[in-house]
Design an enzyme around this catalytic site. Sequence first.
Site, PDB file in Angstrom:
ATOM      1  N   ASP A  27       5.018 -65.462 -28.289  1.00  0.00           N
ATOM      2  CA  ASP A  27       5.504 -64.085 -28.107  1.00  0.00           C
ATOM      3  C   ASP A  27       5.430 -63.338 -29.445  1.00  0.00           C
ATOM      4  O   ASP A  27       6.440 -62.964 -30.015  1.00  0.00           O
ATOM      5  CB  ASP A  27       6.930 -64.071 -27.548  1.00  0.00           C
ATOM      6  N   ASP A  61       5.517 -66.111 -34.968  1.00  0.00           N
ATOM      7  CA  ASP A  61       4.452 -66.576 -34.068  1.00  0.00           C
ATOM      8  C   ASP A  61       3.081 -66.420 -34.715  1.00  0.00           C
ATOM      9  O   ASP A  61       2.218 -67.306 -34.579  1.00  0.00           O
ATOM     10  CB  ASP A  61       4.461 -65.789 -32.754  1.00  0.00           C
ATOM     11  N   ASN A 114      10.153 -61.877 -28.368  1.00  0.00           N
ATOM     12  CA  ASN A 114      10.409 -61.132 -29.603  1.00  0.00           C
ATOM     13  C   ASN A 114      10.216 -59.636 -29.392  1.00  0.00           C
ATOM     14  O   ASN A 114      10.884 -58.816 -30.019  1.00  0.00           O
ATOM     15  CB  ASN A 114       9.476 -61.614 -30.712  1.00  0.00           C
ATOM     16  N   THR A 150       6.073 -71.324 -28.535  1.00  0.00           N
ATOM     17  CA  THR A 150       6.872 -70.743 -29.626  1.00  0.00           C
ATOM     18  C   THR A 150       7.684 -69.536 -29.164  1.00  0.00           C
ATOM     19  O   THR A 150       8.138 -68.750 -29.985  1.00  0.00           O
ATOM     20  CB  THR A 150       5.969 -70.337 -30.809  1.00  0.00           C
ATOM     21  N   PHE A 162      17.668 -68.308 -29.756  1.00  0.00           N
ATOM     22  CA  PHE A 162      17.090 -67.134 -29.092  1.00  0.00           C
ATOM     23  C   PHE A 162      16.117 -67.486 -27.976  1.00  0.00           C
ATOM     24  O   PHE A 162      16.228 -66.974 -26.853  1.00  0.00           O
ATOM     25  CB  PHE A 162      16.393 -66.237 -30.123  1.00  0.00           C
ATOM     26  N   ASN A 163      15.114 -68.330 -28.239  1.00  0.00           N
ATOM     27  CA  ASN A 163      14.076 -68.576 -27.242  1.00  0.00           C
ATOM     28  C   ASN A 163      14.641 -69.144 -25.942  1.00  0.00           C
ATOM     29  O   ASN A 163      14.210 -68.765 -24.847  1.00  0.00           O
ATOM     30  CB  ASN A 163      13.003 -69.523 -27.796  1.00  0.00           C
ATOM     31  N   HIS A 201      10.186 -70.471 -38.431  1.00  0.00           N
ATOM     32  CA  HIS A 201      10.585 -71.305 -37.297  1.00  0.00           C
ATOM     33  C   HIS A 201       9.398 -71.814 -36.470  1.00  0.00           C
ATOM     34  O   HIS A 201       9.216 -73.010 -36.283  1.00  0.00           O
ATOM     35  CB  HIS A 201      11.532 -70.505 -36.385  1.00  0.00           C
ATOM     36  N   ASP A 202       8.600 -70.877 -35.950  1.00  0.00           N
ATOM     37  CA  ASP A 202       7.552 -71.245 -34.987  1.00  0.00           C
ATOM     38  C   ASP A 202       6.458 -72.115 -35.599  1.00  0.00           C
ATOM     39  O   ASP A 202       5.777 -72.869 -34.892  1.00  0.00           O
ATOM     40  CB  ASP A 202       6.921 -69.984 -34.396  1.00  0.00           C
TER      41      ASP A 202
END
Length: 327
Positions: free
Chosen positions: A10, A15, A39, A123, A164-165, A243-244
Amino acid sequence: MAIPVMIDCDPGIDDVMALTLAFARPELDIKLITTEAGNQTQAKTVANALAFASYLGQDVEIAKGLDRPMFKALEIAAEVHGNSGLGDVEFPVPMLELSARTAVEAMKQVLMDSPEPVVLIATGPLTNIGALLFAHPEVKPKIKFISYMGGAAVGGNMTPTAEFNVYVDPHAADLVFRSGVPIVMSGLDVTHKAYVTLEELEELERMDTDFALKVAAMMRFYIKQAKQTAFHPADFEKCIRLHDLCAVSYVVTPELFGGDDCCVEIETEGRLTAGTTVVDYAQRSGKTANAKVLHTVDREKFVAQFFGAVEKMGMQHVNQPDRGRKS
Protein backbone atom coordinates in the site's frame (compact mmCIF):
# COMPACT_ATOMS: atom_id res chain seq x y z
CA MET A 1 17.52 -20.01 -8.98
CA ALA A 2 15.63 -16.81 -8.18
CA ILE A 3 12.83 -16.98 -5.62
CA PRO A 4 9.41 -16.34 -7.22
CA VAL A 5 7.58 -13.67 -5.22
CA MET A 6 4.43 -11.57 -5.32
CA ILE A 7 4.35 -8.28 -3.42
CA ASP A 8 1.10 -6.96 -1.93
CA CYS A 9 1.60 -3.39 -0.72
CA ASP A 10 0.00 0.00 0.00
CA PRO A 11 2.65 2.57 -1.09
CA GLY A 12 3.29 4.43 1.32
CA ILE A 13 6.79 5.67 2.13
CA ASP A 14 8.11 2.51 3.75
CA ASP A 15 6.45 0.38 1.07
CA VAL A 16 8.54 2.03 -1.66
CA MET A 17 11.62 1.40 0.47
CA ALA A 18 10.64 -2.28 0.51
CA LEU A 19 10.08 -2.24 -3.26
CA THR A 20 13.52 -0.65 -3.70
CA LEU A 21 15.17 -3.61 -2.01
CA ALA A 22 13.02 -6.09 -3.92
CA PHE A 23 13.86 -4.51 -7.28
CA ALA A 24 17.57 -4.47 -6.44
CA ARG A 25 17.95 -8.11 -5.39
CA PRO A 26 18.70 -10.65 -8.14
CA GLU A 27 17.55 -13.42 -5.79
CA LEU A 28 13.93 -12.30 -6.31
CA ASP A 29 11.82 -12.97 -9.38
CA ILE A 30 8.92 -10.53 -8.94
CA LYS A 31 5.91 -12.08 -10.65
CA LEU A 32 3.33 -9.49 -9.63
CA ILE A 33 2.72 -6.41 -7.52
CA THR A 34 -0.75 -5.85 -6.08
CA THR A 35 -2.01 -2.79 -4.26
CA GLU A 36 -3.97 -2.29 -1.06
CA ALA A 37 -5.85 0.61 0.44
CA GLY A 38 -4.11 1.40 3.71
CA ASN A 39 -1.46 4.11 4.00
CA GLN A 40 -3.56 6.00 1.47
CA THR A 41 -6.66 5.33 -0.59
CA GLN A 42 -6.54 2.66 -3.29
CA ALA A 43 -6.46 5.28 -6.06
CA LYS A 44 -3.32 6.84 -4.57
CA THR A 45 -1.51 3.59 -3.73
CA VAL A 46 -2.10 2.35 -7.29
CA ALA A 47 -0.77 5.62 -8.71
CA ASN A 48 2.29 5.45 -6.46
CA ALA A 49 3.08 1.84 -7.38
CA LEU A 50 2.85 2.60 -11.11
CA ALA A 51 4.89 5.79 -10.86
CA PHE A 52 7.61 4.31 -8.65
CA ALA A 53 8.09 1.15 -10.69
CA SER A 54 8.13 3.17 -13.91
CA TYR A 55 10.70 5.61 -12.51
CA LEU A 56 13.03 2.72 -11.74
CA GLY A 57 12.48 1.14 -15.14
CA GLN A 58 10.76 -1.99 -13.84
CA ASP A 59 8.68 -4.09 -16.23
CA VAL A 60 6.26 -5.73 -13.82
CA GLU A 61 2.52 -6.34 -13.73
CA ILE A 62 0.71 -4.15 -11.20
CA ALA A 63 -2.86 -5.14 -10.33
CA LYS A 64 -5.40 -3.13 -8.34
CA GLY A 65 -6.74 -4.68 -5.18
CA LEU A 66 -9.86 -4.16 -3.14
CA ASP A 67 -10.80 -0.60 -2.26
CA ARG A 68 -11.71 -1.11 1.38
CA PRO A 69 -11.41 -3.58 4.26
CA MET A 70 -13.72 -6.56 4.46
CA PHE A 71 -16.11 -5.50 7.21
CA LYS A 72 -15.23 -2.00 8.39
CA ALA A 73 -14.68 1.50 7.07
CA LEU A 74 -11.25 2.30 5.64
CA GLU A 75 -8.88 4.29 7.85
CA ILE A 76 -5.76 5.68 6.17
CA ALA A 77 -2.50 7.16 7.47
CA ALA A 78 -2.33 10.42 5.51
CA GLU A 79 -0.87 12.21 8.52
CA VAL A 80 2.14 9.85 8.39
CA HIS A 81 2.64 9.44 4.64
CA GLY A 82 1.32 12.74 3.33
CA ASN A 83 -1.46 13.66 0.94
CA SER A 84 -0.02 11.62 -1.93
CA GLY A 85 1.33 8.82 0.25
CA LEU A 86 4.95 9.65 -0.61
CA GLY A 87 5.51 12.77 1.48
CA ASP A 88 6.52 15.76 -0.63
CA VAL A 89 8.27 13.67 -3.32
CA GLU A 90 6.83 13.44 -6.82
CA PHE A 91 7.69 10.89 -9.49
CA PRO A 92 7.13 11.35 -13.24
CA VAL A 93 3.89 10.26 -14.86
CA PRO A 94 4.22 6.47 -15.24
CA MET A 95 4.79 4.50 -18.40
CA LEU A 96 3.38 1.36 -16.84
CA GLU A 97 -0.33 0.75 -17.18
CA LEU A 98 -2.55 -0.95 -14.65
CA SER A 99 -3.24 -4.63 -15.28
CA ALA A 100 -6.60 -5.59 -16.74
CA ARG A 101 -6.75 -8.30 -14.06
CA THR A 102 -7.88 -7.64 -10.50
CA ALA A 103 -5.39 -8.37 -7.75
CA VAL A 104 -7.19 -11.53 -6.65
CA GLU A 105 -7.48 -12.81 -10.23
CA ALA A 106 -3.84 -12.10 -10.95
CA MET A 107 -2.57 -13.64 -7.70
CA LYS A 108 -4.60 -16.79 -8.26
CA GLN A 109 -3.31 -17.24 -11.81
CA VAL A 110 0.32 -16.56 -10.93
CA LEU A 111 0.15 -19.14 -8.17
CA MET A 112 -1.59 -21.79 -10.23
CA ASP A 113 0.79 -21.28 -13.17
CA SER A 114 3.97 -21.38 -11.07
CA PRO A 115 5.95 -24.64 -11.26
CA GLU A 116 7.20 -24.02 -7.71
CA PRO A 117 5.70 -22.46 -4.57
CA VAL A 118 5.67 -18.66 -4.47
CA VAL A 119 6.56 -16.39 -1.54
CA LEU A 120 3.98 -13.68 -0.82
CA ILE A 121 5.47 -10.48 0.61
CA ALA A 122 2.77 -8.37 2.26
CA THR A 123 3.45 -4.87 3.59
CA GLY A 124 -0.07 -3.50 4.04
CA PRO A 125 -3.43 -4.69 5.33
CA LEU A 126 -4.18 -8.28 4.35
CA THR A 127 -7.42 -7.57 2.48
CA ASN A 128 -6.32 -8.91 -0.91
CA ILE A 129 -4.64 -12.03 0.47
CA GLY A 130 -7.57 -12.72 2.77
CA ALA A 131 -9.96 -12.45 -0.19
CA LEU A 132 -7.71 -14.72 -2.26
CA LEU A 133 -7.57 -17.45 0.37
CA PHE A 134 -11.30 -17.23 1.06
CA ALA A 135 -12.33 -17.39 -2.61
CA HIS A 136 -9.62 -19.79 -3.82
CA PRO A 137 -8.41 -22.05 -0.99
CA GLU A 138 -6.97 -24.36 -3.65
CA VAL A 139 -3.99 -21.99 -4.01
CA LYS A 140 -2.71 -22.62 -0.48
CA PRO A 141 -0.26 -25.40 -1.44
CA LYS A 142 1.23 -23.05 -4.04
CA ILE A 143 2.27 -20.50 -1.37
CA LYS A 144 5.67 -21.22 0.16
CA PHE A 145 5.08 -18.73 2.97
CA ILE A 146 3.82 -15.21 3.61
CA SER A 147 6.43 -12.68 4.77
CA TYR A 148 4.23 -10.13 6.50
CA MET A 149 4.96 -6.73 7.97
CA GLY A 150 2.23 -6.32 10.53
CA GLY A 151 1.17 -6.95 14.08
CA ALA A 152 3.03 -6.71 17.37
CA ALA A 153 3.45 -8.77 20.51
CA VAL A 154 4.07 -5.94 22.96
CA GLY A 155 2.06 -2.89 21.92
CA GLY A 156 0.66 -0.99 18.98
CA ASN A 157 1.14 2.16 16.96
CA MET A 158 -2.52 2.65 16.04
CA THR A 159 -4.00 1.89 19.44
CA PRO A 160 -2.22 0.88 22.67
CA THR A 161 -2.31 -2.75 21.51
CA ALA A 162 -2.90 -2.76 17.73
CA GLU A 163 -0.45 -2.23 14.86
CA PHE A 164 -1.75 -0.21 11.89
CA ASN A 165 -1.80 -2.83 9.12
CA VAL A 166 -3.74 -5.36 11.18
CA TYR A 167 -5.99 -2.67 12.66
CA VAL A 168 -7.08 -1.49 9.19
CA ASP A 169 -8.50 -4.93 8.31
CA PRO A 170 -8.46 -7.30 11.29
CA HIS A 171 -10.98 -9.66 9.71
CA ALA A 172 -8.71 -10.27 6.72
CA ALA A 173 -5.74 -10.76 9.05
CA ASP A 174 -7.74 -13.25 11.11
CA LEU A 175 -8.60 -15.21 7.97
CA VAL A 176 -4.98 -15.29 6.81
CA PHE A 177 -3.53 -16.29 10.19
CA ARG A 178 -6.08 -19.11 10.45
CA SER A 179 -5.48 -20.30 6.89
CA GLY A 180 -2.72 -22.80 7.62
CA VAL A 181 -0.33 -21.02 5.23
CA PRO A 182 3.12 -20.54 6.87
CA ILE A 183 3.67 -16.95 8.01
CA VAL A 184 6.75 -14.99 9.03
CA MET A 185 5.58 -11.95 11.01
CA SER A 186 7.75 -8.83 11.02
CA GLY A 187 5.83 -6.96 13.68
CA LEU A 188 6.68 -3.77 15.51
CA ASP A 189 8.79 -5.82 17.91
CA VAL A 190 11.46 -6.17 15.20
CA THR A 191 10.70 -3.28 12.84
CA HIS A 192 11.39 -0.68 15.52
CA LYS A 193 14.90 -2.09 15.72
CA ALA A 194 15.29 -1.75 11.94
CA TYR A 195 16.04 1.96 11.85
CA VAL A 196 18.29 4.45 10.10
CA THR A 197 19.86 7.22 12.18
CA LEU A 198 19.99 10.84 11.04
CA GLU A 199 23.76 10.52 10.66
CA GLU A 200 23.31 7.50 8.41
CA LEU A 201 20.67 9.37 6.44
CA GLU A 202 23.29 12.01 5.63
CA GLU A 203 25.43 9.22 4.13
CA LEU A 204 22.52 8.34 1.88
CA GLU A 205 22.20 11.95 0.75
CA ARG A 206 25.89 12.02 -0.15
CA MET A 207 25.21 9.42 -2.85
CA ASP A 208 23.77 12.45 -4.64
CA THR A 209 21.75 10.58 -7.26
CA ASP A 210 18.25 11.80 -8.01
CA PHE A 211 16.86 8.60 -6.54
CA ALA A 212 18.91 8.72 -3.33
CA LEU A 213 17.82 12.30 -2.75
CA LYS A 214 14.18 11.33 -3.30
CA VAL A 215 14.51 8.45 -0.86
CA ALA A 216 16.14 10.72 1.73
CA ALA A 217 13.41 13.35 1.29
CA MET A 218 10.71 10.74 1.90
CA MET A 219 12.53 9.51 4.98
CA ARG A 220 12.89 13.05 6.36
CA PHE A 221 9.16 13.59 5.85
CA TYR A 222 8.44 10.27 7.57
CA ILE A 223 10.48 11.06 10.66
CA LYS A 224 8.62 14.34 11.19
CA GLN A 225 5.46 12.33 11.75
CA ALA A 226 6.96 9.90 14.27
CA LYS A 227 4.96 9.41 17.45
CA GLN A 228 5.92 7.84 20.72
CA THR A 229 4.90 4.18 21.16
CA ALA A 230 5.77 1.38 23.55
CA PHE A 231 8.78 0.60 21.33
CA HIS A 232 10.35 4.01 20.91
CA PRO A 233 13.29 5.25 23.00
CA ALA A 234 13.28 8.80 24.32
CA ASP A 235 15.11 10.01 21.21
CA PHE A 236 12.67 8.33 18.82
CA GLU A 237 12.55 11.44 16.63
CA LYS A 238 16.21 10.82 15.63
CA CYS A 239 15.58 7.42 14.00
CA ILE A 240 13.67 6.44 10.87
CA ARG A 241 12.01 3.04 11.12
CA LEU A 242 11.81 1.17 7.81
CA HIS A 243 9.06 -1.20 8.88
CA ASP A 244 8.04 -2.73 5.54
CA LEU A 245 11.62 -3.29 4.45
CA CYS A 246 11.89 -6.12 6.99
CA ALA A 247 9.38 -8.28 5.09
CA VAL A 248 11.58 -8.17 1.96
CA SER A 249 14.89 -8.37 3.79
CA TYR A 250 13.84 -11.57 5.56
CA VAL A 251 13.16 -13.31 2.26
CA VAL A 252 16.64 -12.59 0.86
CA THR A 253 18.65 -12.67 4.11
CA PRO A 254 16.77 -14.55 6.84
CA GLU A 255 20.04 -14.90 8.75
CA LEU A 256 19.79 -11.21 9.73
CA PHE A 257 16.71 -11.92 11.87
CA GLY A 258 15.83 -13.87 14.97
CA GLY A 259 12.41 -15.04 16.07
CA ASP A 260 10.25 -17.71 17.64
CA ASP A 261 7.46 -19.95 16.42
CA CYS A 262 4.26 -18.83 18.14
CA CYS A 263 0.51 -19.09 17.96
CA VAL A 264 -0.81 -15.72 16.77
CA GLU A 265 -4.51 -14.90 16.92
CA ILE A 266 -6.28 -11.72 15.79
CA GLU A 267 -8.80 -9.84 17.89
CA THR A 268 -11.47 -8.63 15.46
CA GLU A 269 -14.22 -7.17 17.66
CA GLY A 270 -12.73 -6.22 21.01
CA ARG A 271 -14.11 -2.97 22.41
CA LEU A 272 -10.61 -1.81 23.37
CA THR A 273 -8.41 -4.26 21.48
CA ALA A 274 -9.73 -4.66 17.90
CA GLY A 275 -6.82 -5.32 15.53
CA THR A 276 -4.54 -6.71 18.22
CA THR A 277 -2.28 -9.63 17.37
CA VAL A 278 -2.36 -11.87 20.44
CA VAL A 279 1.04 -13.58 20.41
CA ASP A 280 1.44 -16.60 22.67
CA TYR A 281 5.13 -16.12 23.41
CA ALA A 282 4.89 -18.13 26.64
CA GLN A 283 2.96 -20.96 24.96
CA ARG A 284 0.20 -20.82 27.54
CA SER A 285 -2.65 -21.49 25.14
CA GLY A 286 -1.53 -24.97 24.18
CA LYS A 287 -2.31 -24.11 20.55
CA THR A 288 -0.07 -25.00 17.63
CA ALA A 289 2.24 -22.27 16.36
CA ASN A 290 1.06 -20.68 13.10
CA ALA A 291 3.74 -18.01 12.60
CA LYS A 292 7.42 -17.29 13.08
CA VAL A 293 7.41 -14.01 15.01
CA LEU A 294 10.57 -11.98 14.48
CA HIS A 295 12.02 -9.91 17.32
CA THR A 296 15.70 -9.21 16.50
CA VAL A 297 17.59 -7.86 13.50
CA ASP A 298 21.24 -7.16 12.72
CA ARG A 299 20.62 -3.46 12.24
CA GLU A 300 24.01 -2.52 10.78
CA LYS A 301 23.86 -5.20 8.08
CA PHE A 302 20.19 -4.35 7.44
CA VAL A 303 21.03 -0.68 6.84
CA ALA A 304 24.01 -1.56 4.64
CA GLN A 305 21.78 -3.85 2.59
CA PHE A 306 19.23 -1.09 2.07
CA PHE A 307 21.81 1.56 1.22
CA GLY A 308 23.35 -0.82 -1.31
CA ALA A 309 19.93 -1.20 -2.94
CA VAL A 310 19.41 2.57 -3.10
CA GLU A 311 22.85 3.03 -4.65
CA LYS A 312 22.24 0.28 -7.22
CA MET A 313 18.79 1.49 -8.22
CA GLY A 314 19.96 5.11 -8.29
CA MET A 315 22.71 4.31 -10.75
CA GLN A 316 20.37 2.13 -12.79
CA HIS A 317 17.95 5.05 -13.05
CA VAL A 318 20.74 7.39 -14.16
CA ASN A 319 21.88 4.96 -16.84
CA GLN A 320 18.53 3.88 -18.23
CA PRO A 321 17.74 5.23 -21.71
CA ASP A 322 14.98 7.73 -22.39
CA ARG A 323 11.96 5.48 -22.55
CA GLY A 324 9.51 8.13 -23.66
CA ARG A 325 7.52 8.65 -20.50
CA LYS A 326 3.98 9.79 -21.05
CA SER A 327 3.30 13.43 -20.40
